[in-house]
Design a protein around this motif. Structure first.
Motif, PDB file in Angstrom:
ATOM      1  N   GLY A  67      -7.946  -3.321  -1.390  1.00  0.00           N
ATOM      2  CA  GLY A  67      -8.756  -2.837  -0.294  1.00  0.00           C
ATOM      3  C   GLY A  67      -9.845  -3.717   0.254  1.00  0.00           C
ATOM      4  O   GLY A  67     -10.643  -3.261   1.064  1.00  0.00           O
ATOM      5  N   GLU A  68      -9.940  -5.004  -0.148  1.00  0.00           N
ATOM      6  CA  GLU A  68     -11.021  -5.831   0.375  1.00  0.00           C
ATOM      7  C   GLU A  68     -10.633  -6.404   1.745  1.00  0.00           C
ATOM      8  O   GLU A  68      -9.490  -6.793   1.955  1.00  0.00           O
ATOM      9  CB  GLU A  68     -11.302  -6.953  -0.624  1.00  0.00           C
ATOM     10  N   GLY A  69     -11.586  -6.411   2.664  1.00  0.00           N
ATOM     11  CA  GLY A  69     -11.353  -7.021   3.987  1.00  0.00           C
ATOM     12  C   GLY A  69     -10.470  -6.157   4.874  1.00  0.00           C
ATOM     13  O   GLY A  69     -10.029  -5.073   4.493  1.00  0.00           O
ATOM     14  N   ASP A  70     -10.205  -6.683   6.074  1.00  0.00           N
ATOM     15  CA  ASP A  70      -9.462  -5.906   7.063  1.00  0.00           C
ATOM     16  C   ASP A  70      -8.015  -5.648   6.616  1.00  0.00           C
ATOM     17  O   ASP A  70      -7.531  -4.520   6.615  1.00  0.00           O
ATOM     18  CB  ASP A  70      -9.487  -6.668   8.402  1.00  0.00           C
ATOM     19  N   VAL A  71      -7.351  -6.725   6.179  1.00  0.00           N
ATOM     20  CA  VAL A  71      -5.950  -6.577   5.749  1.00  0.00           C
ATOM     21  C   VAL A  71      -5.896  -5.668   4.516  1.00  0.00           C
ATOM     22  O   VAL A  71      -5.097  -4.726   4.430  1.00  0.00           O
ATOM     23  CB  VAL A  71      -5.347  -7.969   5.425  1.00  0.00           C
ATOM     24  N   GLY A  72      -6.795  -5.942   3.553  1.00  0.00           N
ATOM     25  CA  GLY A  72      -6.805  -5.172   2.318  1.00  0.00           C
ATOM     26  C   GLY A  72      -7.065  -3.694   2.554  1.00  0.00           C
ATOM     27  O   GLY A  72      -6.432  -2.835   1.937  1.00  0.00           O
ATOM     28  N   SER A  73      -7.987  -3.384   3.474  1.00  0.00           N
ATOM     29  CA  SER A  73      -8.305  -1.964   3.658  1.00  0.00           C
ATOM     30  C   SER A  73      -7.129  -1.224   4.292  1.00  0.00           C
ATOM     31  O   SER A  73      -6.878  -0.058   3.976  1.00  0.00           O
ATOM     32  CB  SER A  73      -9.600  -1.771   4.446  1.00  0.00           C
ATOM     33  N   ARG A  74      -6.363  -1.948   5.140  1.00  0.00           N
ATOM     34  CA  ARG A  74      -5.181  -1.272   5.712  1.00  0.00           C
ATOM     35  C   ARG A  74      -4.105  -1.071   4.643  1.00  0.00           C
ATOM     36  O   ARG A  74      -3.437  -0.050   4.600  1.00  0.00           O
ATOM     37  CB  ARG A  74      -4.620  -2.101   6.863  1.00  0.00           C
ATOM     38  N   ILE A  75      -3.934  -2.081   3.792  1.00  0.00           N
ATOM     39  CA  ILE A  75      -2.934  -1.933   2.714  1.00  0.00           C
ATOM     40  C   ILE A  75      -3.361  -0.786   1.787  1.00  0.00           C
ATOM     41  O   ILE A  75      -2.544   0.025   1.360  1.00  0.00           O
ATOM     42  CB  ILE A  75      -2.769  -3.254   1.919  1.00  0.00           C
ATOM     43  N   ARG A  76      -4.659  -0.712   1.490  1.00  0.00           N
ATOM     44  CA  ARG A  76      -5.145   0.351   0.593  1.00  0.00           C
ATOM     45  C   ARG A  76      -4.822   1.742   1.154  1.00  0.00           C
ATOM     46  O   ARG A  76      -4.394   2.638   0.443  1.00  0.00           O
ATOM     47  CB  ARG A  76      -6.658   0.221   0.388  1.00  0.00           C
ATOM     48  N   GLN A  77      -5.026   1.852   2.472  1.00  0.00           N
ATOM     49  CA  GLN A  77      -4.767   3.156   3.084  1.00  0.00           C
ATOM     50  C   GLN A  77      -3.296   3.566   2.911  1.00  0.00           C
ATOM     51  O   GLN A  77      -3.005   4.712   2.567  1.00  0.00           O
ATOM     52  CB  GLN A  77      -5.145   3.097   4.560  1.00  0.00           C
ATOM     53  N   ILE A  78      -2.400   2.607   3.116  1.00  0.00           N
ATOM     54  CA  ILE A  78      -0.973   2.929   2.946  1.00  0.00           C
ATOM     55  C   ILE A  78      -0.714   3.294   1.483  1.00  0.00           C
ATOM     56  O   ILE A  78      -0.053   4.296   1.183  1.00  0.00           O
ATOM     57  CB  ILE A  78      -0.073   1.728   3.325  1.00  0.00           C
ATOM     58  N   LEU A  79      -1.264   2.491   0.572  1.00  0.00           N
ATOM     59  CA  LEU A  79      -0.994   2.708  -0.854  1.00  0.00           C
ATOM     60  C   LEU A  79      -1.509   4.052  -1.357  1.00  0.00           C
ATOM     61  O   LEU A  79      -0.856   4.707  -2.166  1.00  0.00           O
ATOM     62  CB  LEU A  79      -1.628   1.586  -1.676  1.00  0.00           C
ATOM     63  N   LEU A  80      -2.692   4.435  -0.907  1.00  0.00           N
ATOM     64  CA  LEU A  80      -3.296   5.641  -1.481  1.00  0.00           C
ATOM     65  C   LEU A  80      -2.984   6.909  -0.700  1.00  0.00           C
ATOM     66  O   LEU A  80      -3.116   8.016  -1.220  1.00  0.00           O
ATOM     67  CB  LEU A  80      -4.811   5.463  -1.641  1.00  0.00           C
ATOM     68  N   GLU A  81      -2.543   6.732   0.577  1.00  0.00           N
ATOM     69  CA  GLU A  81      -2.289   7.937   1.365  1.00  0.00           C
ATOM     70  C   GLU A  81      -0.871   8.024   1.916  1.00  0.00           C
ATOM     71  O   GLU A  81      -0.470   9.069   2.410  1.00  0.00           O
ATOM     72  CB  GLU A  81      -3.281   8.012   2.539  1.00  0.00           C
ATOM     73  N   GLY A  82      -0.113   6.910   1.858  1.00  0.00           N
ATOM     74  CA  GLY A  82       1.239   6.915   2.431  1.00  0.00           C
ATOM     75  C   GLY A  82       2.168   7.867   1.688  1.00  0.00           C
ATOM     76  O   GLY A  82       1.965   8.140   0.509  1.00  0.00           O
ATOM     77  N   GLU A  83       3.160   8.344   2.390  1.00  0.00           N
ATOM     78  CA  GLU A  83       4.106   9.255   1.740  1.00  0.00           C
ATOM     79  C   GLU A  83       5.466   8.600   1.610  1.00  0.00           C
ATOM     80  O   GLU A  83       5.860   7.808   2.458  1.00  0.00           O
ATOM     81  CB  GLU A  83       4.237  10.538   2.564  1.00  0.00           C
ATOM     82  N   GLY A  84       6.182   8.939   0.547  1.00  0.00           N
ATOM     83  CA  GLY A  84       7.552   8.456   0.377  1.00  0.00           C
ATOM     84  C   GLY A  84       7.643   6.982   0.034  1.00  0.00           C
ATOM     85  O   GLY A  84       8.680   6.345   0.266  1.00  0.00           O
ATOM     86  N   ILE A  85       6.582   6.396  -0.505  1.00  0.00           N
ATOM     87  CA  ILE A  85       6.597   4.964  -0.861  1.00  0.00           C
ATOM     88  C   ILE A  85       7.414   4.769  -2.140  1.00  0.00           C
ATOM     89  O   ILE A  85       7.183   5.459  -3.135  1.00  0.00           O
ATOM     90  CB  ILE A  85       5.154   4.446  -1.086  1.00  0.00           C
ATOM     91  N   THR A  86       8.349   3.837  -2.117  1.00  0.00           N
ATOM     92  CA  THR A  86       9.157   3.594  -3.321  1.00  0.00           C
ATOM     93  C   THR A  86       8.361   2.696  -4.282  1.00  0.00           C
ATOM     94  O   THR A  86       7.408   2.020  -3.878  1.00  0.00           O
ATOM     95  CB  THR A  86      10.479   2.871  -2.969  1.00  0.00           C
ATOM     96  N   SER A  87       8.797   2.660  -5.555  1.00  0.00           N
ATOM     97  CA  SER A  87       8.067   1.871  -6.556  1.00  0.00           C
ATOM     98  C   SER A  87       8.026   0.389  -6.190  1.00  0.00           C
ATOM     99  O   SER A  87       7.018  -0.281  -6.390  1.00  0.00           O
ATOM    100  CB  SER A  87       8.729   1.990  -7.926  1.00  0.00           C
ATOM    101  N   ARG A  88       9.135  -0.119  -5.640  1.00  0.00           N
ATOM    102  CA  ARG A  88       9.164  -1.552  -5.305  1.00  0.00           C
ATOM    103  C   ARG A  88       8.285  -1.863  -4.102  1.00  0.00           C
ATOM    104  O   ARG A  88       7.626  -2.899  -4.053  1.00  0.00           O
ATOM    105  CB  ARG A  88      10.587  -2.010  -5.053  1.00  0.00           C
TER     106      ARG A  88
END
Ligand code: TMP
Length: 197
Positions: A38-59
């Protein structure tokens, strides 16, 4: 010096990190406090997907954590270390080995290689493991993200994974009992780091 903080959910890492950083600064060290994901602009967007996204596969989850780490190492951690600063990072590569490996069941040796690639081999000098029973840690959480909502046995594997990883490399890891008053936990963390200088 590069310090990482690791531990299961609800171990109080973020609070300890802030007290630790304040303590190091009061001793005259220049410190950068950062976190994954979650650090920085790119990181914060990735964090949002990781912690709130649905249907994310393990890989998919794995590669998002690694993508965040690659960006973070190159743009934040390495430049700060090159300037002689102390870097305190709230979670790092060991979280991938433990959550995606011990937790999700992805081969741990493969994860070590991917981590090596994402970090260009940058490993912490010290890793503080704030150890706590997941039953107690999860109880402490006020809100729960996608990973927090995993069943208790996932979190038990994560806790045991951290302890096993710590046992593999007793020089780098320091295990601290997080089932204590937060001020005492933070004081032990600070003393451990000061002793390493
Ligand atoms: P946090 O709760 O410390 O902010 O971390 C976010 C969540 O992401 C936490 O449940 C641990 C998880 N995580 C992984 O599964 N793999 C990783 O590589 C990292 C850095 C975190």
């Amino acid at each position: 010096m590069f310090v990482s903080l690791e531990g299961p959910e609800g171990a109080g890492k973020s609070t300890v990190a802030q007290t630790l950083v304040a303590g190091l600064r009061s001793k005259g060290h220049e410190v950068v406090l950062t976190r994954e994901p979650g650090e920085g602009d790119v990181g914060s967007r990735i964090r949002q997907i990781l912690l709130e996204g649905e249907g994310i596969t393990s890989r998919c989850e794995l590669f998002l954590f690694l993508a965040d780490r690659a960006q973070h190492v190159e743009t934040v951690i390495k430049p700060a270390l090159a300037e002689g600063k102390v870097v305190v990072c709230d979670r790092y590569a060991d979280s991938t080995v433990v959550y995606q490996g011990y937790g999700r069941g992805i081969q741990v040796e493969a994860l070590r290689k991917w981590n090596d690639f994402a970090t260009s081999g940058l490993s912490p000098d010290v890793t503080l493991l704030l150890d706590l029973s997941p039953a107690i840690g999860l109880e402490r959480l006020r809100t729960k993200d996608r990973l927090d909502r995993e069943p208790l046995d996932f979190h038990e594997r994560v806790r045991n994974g951290f302890l096993q990883e710590a046992a593999r490399d007793a020089k780098r890891w320091v295990v601290i009992n997080a089932d204590q008053n937060p001020a005492d936990v933070a004081a032990q963390c600070l003393q451990t780091i000061l002793n390493r200088f």
